[in-house]
Design an enzyme around this catalytic site. Structure first.
Site, PDB file in Angstrom:
ATOM      1  N   PHE A  83      38.099  32.896  30.480  1.00 41.01           N
ATOM      2  CA  PHE A  83      36.880  33.642  30.800  1.00 41.01           C
ATOM      3  C   PHE A  83      37.119  34.737  31.827  1.00 41.01           C
ATOM      4  CE2 PHE A  83      36.786  30.732  34.396  1.00 41.01           C
ATOM      5  CZ  PHE A  83      36.141  31.429  35.398  1.00 41.01           C
ATOM      6  N   LYS A  84      38.190  34.648  32.589  1.00 40.86           N
ATOM      7  CA  LYS A  84      38.407  35.625  33.650  1.00 40.86           C
ATOM      8  C   LYS A  84      38.939  36.962  33.147  1.00 40.86           C
ATOM      9  CE  LYS A  84      38.901  31.910  36.948  1.00 40.86           C
ATOM     10  NZ  LYS A  84      39.704  31.162  37.913  1.00 40.86           N
ATOM     11  N   ASP A  85      39.197  37.044  31.846  1.00 42.90           N
ATOM     12  CA  ASP A  85      39.692  38.303  31.274  1.00 42.90           C
ATOM     13  C   ASP A  85      38.726  39.456  31.516  1.00 42.90           C
ATOM     14  OD1 ASP A  85      42.214  37.633  30.185  1.00 42.90           O
ATOM     15  OD2 ASP A  85      41.255  36.645  28.492  1.00 42.90           O
TER      16      ASP A  85
ATOM     17  N   ALA B 148      38.731  40.592  35.329  1.00 46.23           N
ATOM     18  CA  ALA B 148      40.015  41.167  35.711  1.00 46.23           C
ATOM     19  C   ALA B 148      40.225  42.542  35.076  1.00 46.23           C
ATOM     20  CB  ALA B 148      41.151  40.227  35.303  1.00 46.23           C
TER      21      ALA B 148
ATOM     22  N   THR C  52      43.012  32.645  36.710  1.00 44.04           N
ATOM     23  CA  THR C  52      42.832  33.929  37.396  1.00 44.04           C
ATOM     24  C   THR C  52      44.124  34.734  37.384  1.00 44.04           C
ATOM     25  OG1 THR C  52      41.091  33.112  38.856  1.00 44.04           O
ATOM     26  CG2 THR C  52      42.282  35.043  39.593  1.00 44.04           C
TER      27      THR C  52
END
Length: 442
Positions: free
Chosen positions: A106-108, A111, A141
């Site tokens: 989900f952090k794509d 970022a 992350t």
């Protein structure tokens, strides 16, 4: 838009400073002075919009005063080159699959958005000095940030991760890249990595030597774009149901993801309530029960990306519901618990949930998603429809998932490609003096 510090003792910043500095001078986290409420027409028509169209509307409310709107649209559409589906798992429980981006986590979104926004500011300012991004990771992350910034001119990324405490696939996603990505293997836990990053920002000599910023969820450009997910989830659920009380359940570690959801709620997102699902690191869960925040050393669990003992974004949640610290602790706690409930699961419970869900539905949960799924199983009330965040593809935790479910999870081609690379990392103690000396030599 102006940004203030949660600690209240730093100068007001504009978006450029908030993004480039990451952390305020008083060690507080930046907060926008205003959270704009989106118009009713937006929510009336949201189910007819694409993920990109929804995200651009939300991004415009966050960043539209500080970024050229055409450039902002380019950043949003470049960031969201993938879908974010809502999948029915059983009865009234749905999975919001946040793992369809480049690193399958989900952090794509946060970022990649931050990388493009930082690049935009560098170009606008004609900046020639290299920007050095420091990021502490407990798992996803690091891979999201490393791949989001890979090859971006004028930026070097240092990923700090706890030795032996991330999955092998997660590790290879940021230790095999080279180029402008340096992996630093810290002999400690995630909280040690996070402490090194925060100490670096506060060190005057180091900041004179090199320009530093963070890509952890302490950075407004990292956590705010994650709100896109929740608006899109509401749109996709509105396609399925004309009426229904939606409950969003977010597996939570450093609390950037649920914090972005709460910002979305402040902007008018029609979610009835939220559940923060913890693993055995249950600091927030205990706060909800007692009103006391008591951080402690994190412990290692199956859901390693949530192994955080002092979640940074707790300060933002408190600030959000204390009306910038104008309410009493008791009043703030009351406002928070009216909207957010908690759940906590140990490793054995996570295993049981994964097995039960797979046997009953055929759906493969990763350990983090399992916490979210079980929290809905335990906490949904009559008339409510639950959506939990499945934050990463189960193949990212292949060894654990295969062992628990007695299956052979297929590794997507994108992950398999990372595993062919050669590990490159810098060993580091958890002593800030050692980390500072390393950076001073760069």
């Amino acid at each position: 838009m102006k940004y203030y510090s949660t600690n209240g003792n730093a100068p007001i910043a504009d978006l450029h400073k908030a993004v480039v500095k990451g952390l305020a001078e008083d060690r507080g986290l930046y907060m926008p002075e205003e959270i704009k409420i989106l118009p009713k027409t937006f929510f009336d028509n949201i189910h007819e919009m694409s993920f990109q169209q929804i995200a651009y509307n939300v991004a415009s409310a966050f960043f539209g005063e500080d970024v050229d709107l055409d450039a902002l649209q380019d950043i949003v559409y470049d960031t969201l080159s993938f879908d974010c589906p809502v999948v029915k798992v059983k009865d009234n429980i749905y999975s919001l699959e946040l793992f369809h981006g480049p690193t399958l986590a989900f952090k794509d979104v946060g970022a990649r958005f931050m990388a493009r926004l930082l690049q935009y500011f560098i170009r606008m300012e004609g900046q020639k000095e290299e920007v050095n991004v420091l990021v502490a990771t407990s798992g996803d992350t690091g891979s999201a940030v490393a791949n989001g910034f890979l090859g971006v001119e004028g930026i070097h990324v240092y990923v700090l991760y706890p030795k032996g405490k991330v999955s092998p696939i997660q590790e290879c996603q940021f230790t095999t890249l080279g180029k402008n990505i340096t992996a630093i293997e810290v002999d400690g836990v995630f909280d040690d990595c996070q402490a090194l990053v925060k100490s670096a920002f506060m060190d005057e000599e180091l900041n004179k030597h090199m320009k530093l910023t963070s890509a952890n969820s302490i950075n407004v450009a990292r956590f705010l774009p994650q709100a896109f997910y929740y608006f899109n989830a509401y749109a996709r659920m509105k396609e399925k149901f004309s009426n229904g009380q939606i409950v969003m359940c977010v597996p939570s570690g450093n609390f950037g993801n649920i914090c972005s959801a709460l910002f979305g709620h402040q902007m008018g997102l029609p979610v009835k309530r939220f559940i923060a699902a913890n693993n055995a690191n249950d600091i927030f869960y205990k706060y909800l029960q007692t009103g006391k925040y008591e951080p402690k050393a994190s412990i290692q669990t199956l859901a390693n990306a949530m192994d955080v003992g002092d979640p940074s974004n707790f300060a933002r949640i408190i600030n959000l519901y204390s009306k910038n610290n104008t309410l009493t602790d008791e009043a703030t706690h009351h406002r928070i618990t009216n909207l957010i409930s908690g759940a906590t699961y140990n490793d054995e419970q996570i295993k049981e949930t994964m097995c039960q869900c797979y046997e009953e539905t055929g759906y493969i949960l990763d350990p983090h998603g399992a916490c979210g799924y079980q929290a809905l199983e335990d906490g949904l009330q009559e008339g409510e429809i639950g959506v939990f965040c499945e934050t990463a593809h189960p193949a990212k935790f292949k060894e654990k998932v295969d062992d628990i479910l007695s299956i052979d999870v297929e590794i997507p081609d994108r992950l398999a490609a990372f595993m062919k690379g050669t590990k490159q990392c810098v060993p580091m103690t958890k002593d800030f003096a050692d980390f500072k000396q390393y950076l001073m030599n760069q």
